[in-house]
Write a protein that holds these residues in place. Structure first.
Motif, PDB file in Angstrom:
ATOM      1  N   THR A   2       0.155  -2.601   0.956  1.00 49.00           N
ATOM      2  CA  THR A   2       0.617  -2.351  -0.394  1.00 49.00           C
ATOM      3  C   THR A   2       2.076  -2.784  -0.519  1.00 49.00           C
ATOM      4  O   THR A   2       2.916  -2.379   0.267  1.00 49.00           O
ATOM      5  CB  THR A   2       0.484  -0.854  -0.732  1.00 49.00           C
ATOM      6  N   LEU A 109      -1.131  -0.566  -6.317  1.00 45.35           N
ATOM      7  CA  LEU A 109      -1.674   0.780  -6.412  1.00 45.35           C
ATOM      8  C   LEU A 109      -1.023   1.497  -7.586  1.00 45.35           C
ATOM      9  O   LEU A 109       0.185   1.395  -7.776  1.00 45.35           O
ATOM     10  CB  LEU A 109      -1.391   1.562  -5.120  1.00 45.35           C
ATOM     11  N   SER A 138      -6.338  -0.600  -7.199  1.00 38.83           N
ATOM     12  CA  SER A 138      -6.725   0.751  -6.823  1.00 38.83           C
ATOM     13  C   SER A 138      -5.895   1.799  -7.568  1.00 38.83           C
ATOM     14  O   SER A 138      -4.720   1.569  -7.857  1.00 38.83           O
ATOM     15  CB  SER A 138      -6.550   0.954  -5.322  1.00 38.83           C
TER      16      SER A 138
END
Length: 143
Positions: A2, A109, A138
């Motif tokens: 990430t 994210l 996500s």
């Protein structure tokens, strides 16, 4: 891996989103990722509605929201951590602005709280549900 975590908070919720912010910061730190924090102000909607407000009302509201967002991040995560955060104040529909911000920041994210649930939402707030449904990345939902 990430690279960017976007945390969506509602500054009008008081301390309700502190846990969401702490969770997002922990996830960003675990991945050595940039932490961005966004809050969304409601839009005036129809142009005739804005006629009821002073001409500089929106700018003042943005400045006040940015100050509250920065204060929230400082109080929750500390001044040193706050300096590394990108603070974003958007105007419009909450879930749409969260998704736009995630796209423009190239977030990997999105972290959002599941607040103000209604029975019809099955314990997930309407904005969180829409972000989950429409996001291309996500989404981590904090209860």
């Amino acid at each position: 891996m990430t690279n960017s975590v976007l945390c969506a908070v509602d500054i009008s919720n008081g301390d309700l989103d502190v846990h969401v912010l702490k969770t997002a910061a922990a996830l960003a730190d675990q991945n050595n990722a940039q932490l961005d924090v966004v809050t969304v102000l409601p839009d005036f909607g129809e142009s005739w509605v804005s006629g009821f407000f002073q001409p500089d009302f929106h700018e003042k509201a943005l400045d006040e929201a940015h100050a509250k967002l920065t204060d929230m991040c400082t109080a929750t995560l500390g001044a040193e951590r706050n300096e590394k955060i990108r603070h974003v104040v958007a105007t419009g529909t909450a879930y749409q602005e969260i998704l736009k911000t995630a796209e423009s920041a190239k977030s990997d994210l999105i972290v959002i709280g599941a607040h103000k649930p209604d029975l019809k939402d099955y314990l997930l707030g309407p904005n969180a549900a829409r972000v989950v449904r429409h996001s291309t990345v996500s989404v981590y939902v904090v209860r």
